[in-house]
Design an enzyme around this catalytic site. Structure first.
Site, PDB file in Angstrom:
ATOM      1  N   PHE A   9       0.846  -1.195   0.000  1.00 37.87           N
ATOM      2  CA  PHE A   9       0.000   0.000   0.000  1.00 37.87           C
ATOM      3  C   PHE A   9       0.888   1.256   0.000  1.00 37.87           C
ATOM      4  O   PHE A   9       1.857   1.326   0.763  1.00 37.87           O
ATOM      5  CB  PHE A   9      -0.915  -0.008   1.230  1.00 37.87           C
ATOM      6  N   ASP A  49       1.141  -4.585   8.596  1.00 36.06           N
ATOM      7  CA  ASP A  49       0.012  -3.686   8.402  1.00 36.06           C
ATOM      8  C   ASP A  49      -1.231  -4.572   8.334  1.00 36.06           C
ATOM      9  O   ASP A  49      -1.407  -5.339   7.382  1.00 36.06           O
ATOM     10  CB  ASP A  49       0.201  -2.877   7.110  1.00 36.06           C
ATOM     11  N   TYR A  79     -11.263   1.785  10.642  1.00 39.27           N
ATOM     12  CA  TYR A  79     -12.480   2.240   9.927  1.00 39.27           C
ATOM     13  C   TYR A  79     -12.930   1.264   8.843  1.00 39.27           C
ATOM     14  O   TYR A  79     -13.883   1.539   8.134  1.00 39.27           O
ATOM     15  CB  TYR A  79     -12.288   3.643   9.344  1.00 39.27           C
ATOM     16  N   LYS A  80     -12.234   0.140   8.724  1.00 39.80           N
ATOM     17  CA  LYS A  80     -12.638  -0.848   7.703  1.00 39.80           C
ATOM     18  C   LYS A  80     -13.530  -1.894   8.377  1.00 39.80           C
ATOM     19  O   LYS A  80     -14.687  -1.608   8.665  1.00 39.80           O
ATOM     20  CB  LYS A  80     -11.392  -1.454   7.068  1.00 39.80           C
ATOM     21  N   ARG A 106     -12.784  -4.043  -7.036  1.00 42.10           N
ATOM     22  CA  ARG A 106     -12.648  -4.659  -5.713  1.00 42.10           C
ATOM     23  C   ARG A 106     -14.016  -4.796  -5.064  1.00 42.10           C
ATOM     24  O   ARG A 106     -14.777  -3.835  -4.994  1.00 42.10           O
ATOM     25  CB  ARG A 106     -11.779  -3.746  -4.844  1.00 42.10           C
TER      26      ARG A 106
HETATM   27  C1  LIG Z   1      -3.132  -1.385   3.852  1.00 44.17           C
HETATM   28  C2  LIG Z   1      -3.343   0.039   4.260  1.00 44.17           C
HETATM   29  N1  LIG Z   1      -2.417   0.664   4.988  1.00 44.17           N
HETATM   30  C3  LIG Z   1      -2.568   1.954   5.369  1.00 44.17           C
HETATM   31  C4  LIG Z   1      -3.682   2.669   5.006  1.00 44.17           C
HETATM   32  C5  LIG Z   1      -3.764   4.136   5.338  1.00 44.17           C
HETATM   33  O1  LIG Z   1      -4.255   4.386   6.564  1.00 44.17           O
HETATM   34  P1  LIG Z   1      -4.369   5.888   7.114  1.00 44.17           P
HETATM   35  O2  LIG Z   1      -4.873   6.721   5.982  1.00 44.17           O
HETATM   36  O3  LIG Z   1      -5.366   5.753   8.212  1.00 44.17           O
HETATM   37  O4  LIG Z   1      -3.049   6.292   7.558  1.00 44.17           O
HETATM   38  C6  LIG Z   1      -4.690   2.052   4.260  1.00 44.17           C
HETATM   39  C7  LIG Z   1      -5.893   2.814   3.860  1.00 44.17           C
HETATM   40  O5  LIG Z   1      -6.772   2.370   3.199  1.00 44.17           O
HETATM   41  C8  LIG Z   1      -4.504   0.709   3.868  1.00 44.17           C
HETATM   42  O6  LIG Z   1      -5.426   0.088   3.115  1.00 44.17           O
END
Ligand SMILES: Cc1ncc(COP(=O)(O)O)c(C=O)c1O
Length: 409
Positions: free
Chosen positions: A122, A198, A219-220, A369
């Site tokens: 990501f 992560d 939040y997911k 997705r």
């Molecule tokens: C795998 C992953 N890591 C990190 C994040 C980013 O998180 P944040 O914007 O809360 O820092 C996301 C956001 O969708 C994500 O899917």
């Protein structure tokens, strides 16, 4: 399998089915398949936020006596519900991005060597690690992984051999695009350095066995609401000697003894930084309670069953229309979402939302997705969504929507 009655039978046998009624559901004609991006609001959160407003109004600043330990209390709950962690190993603070910065920075400060991250990780994780590597004067190595199967232990081993000395490895438990679920135990065994996981796309749908360090979104699948802060986990035996590079007063021992020099609280609490977002914390508490009540075993079993059902239907109905599976074929290798690849994935995604009222998302270059959070997704939703998708693409109506790229895809 492709009969609606089969979906209805699966829903009737689903032990998690009653949880759906505990969420705000909105328009019954909308099929929401994007809860892996932003979960639905639990009804309990609505009531809790109203109570919080009343408390704020009546107690004013005095309510901080009650609020101040929420990052630790809710952290313990999230740790227990999602990670099977002990008290004192998890906190809630900041975003996943900032928590990764703090945790990876703390690890890098204690060890020499390069930082390794999958090239397909990501983006925010790659950006954070690249920046930290520059700050600490380390090499930053991105390594290749299979686009669909995601990172495996052999990828990490190969990357480590190429890098020589390694300070830290960062990777997602569930790959954000393909939904591939990494084998945490095998990767931990193969890695020559601490692995920071992560868990954003896995918290609430998969167990992460044998891990020591993690960050992730609430939040997911934890349904805590847009922008709710993230969790940070450090297993007890790894806590000594780790110091956050982001020193803030909430991480400070006796924080109201204002004149003191920085002396961090012991353990994971030293990673707290600034004033916590209380409305978001109570929302996390309500969301995580639902996850704990449902239980990881049942959530995992349903995530596999839902994604397997979607894959089977898509093979029957969508493969003839040019779709290819963009996720691992084996259900036990998937998180809670499925990616379907198609050369016209972007206009299909737009039309699916605008015309067919099936909310999905697009991840470039070619993936549609479809997220299936087990707490509120029905097998009948999957059936109906795929039926609408099949009809949309078969009719060619997806070519009639405005296909200009949006700010959010
Ligand atoms: C795998 C992953 N890591 C990190 C994040 C980013 O998180 P944040 O914007 O809360 O820092 C996301 C956001 O969708 C994500 O899917």
């Amino acid at each position: 399998m492709s009969e609606r009655a089969e979906a209805e039978r699966l829903d009737a046998e689903d032990p998690l089915a009653p949880f759906r009624e505990r969420f705000v559901l909105g328009d019954p004609d909308v099929i929401y398949l994007d809860g892996n991006s932003l979960g639905r609001p639990p009804l309990a959160t609505r009531e809790r936020l109203t109570r919080l407003l009343d408390q704020w109004g009546s107690e004013l600043v005095g309510a901080w006596e009650d609020w101040i330990d929420l990052p630790v209390r809710v952290g313990d709950l999230v740790g227990r519900a999602v990670l099977e962690a002990r008290p004192g190993e998890t906190i809630i603070s900041d975003s996943t991005t900032v928590n990764l910065y703090k945790l990876a920075g703390a690890i890098i400060a204690t060890r020499p060597g390069a930082v390794l991250v999958p090239r397909d990780e990501f983006p925010t994780d790659r950006y954070v690690l690249e920046g930290l590597a520059r700050t600490y004067g380390r090499e930053f190595h991105e390594f290749d992984t299979d686009r669909i199967e995601g990172p495996v232990a052999a990828d990490v081993q190969r990357a480590a051999e190429r890098a020589g000395e390694v300070a830290a490895v960062v990777l997602s438990h569930v790959q954000y695009r393909s939904g591939a679920l990494a084998d945490t135990t095998a990767v931990e065994a193969a890695a020559p350095a601490p692995v920071i996981w992560d868990l954003s796309h896995s918290a609430g749908v998969a167990r992460a066995g044998g891990i020591g360090l993690a960050v992730g979104c609430t939040y997911k699948y934890l349904n805590a609401g847009p922008g709710a802060p993230a969790f940070l986990y450090v297993r007890e035996d790894l806590q000594a000697g780790l110091e956050t590079p982001l020193q803030g007063w909430f991480g400070q021992h006796d924080q109201f003894e204002m004149e003191r020099a920085f002396d961090p609280q012991p353990g994971v609490r030293g990673f707290l930084a600034g004033t916590p977002n209380i409305p978001a914390l109570v929302a996390i508490e309500e969301g995580a309670r639902l996850t704990e009540e449902a239980g990881l075993d049942r959530l995992r079993a349903k995530a596999e069953a839902l994604t397997a059902y979607l894959v089977e239907l898509s093979e029957d109905w969508l493969a003839p229309l040019g779709f290819e599976l963009g996720s691992p074929r084996a259900a036990e290798r998937r998180g809670g979402h499925v990616s379907l690849r198609h050369p016209e994935a972007w206009p299909i995604c737009r039309a699916l939302i605008e015309v067919e009222k099936v909310v999905s998302d697009f991840r470039g270059p070619d993936s549609l997705r479809l997220g299936l959070p087990p707490l509120y997704t029905r097998f009948a939703d999957v059936h109906e969504a795929l039926e609408r998708l099949r009809e949309l693409v078969a009719s060619g109506r997806h070519r009639e929507v405005d296909s200009a790229r949006k700010r959010v895809t």
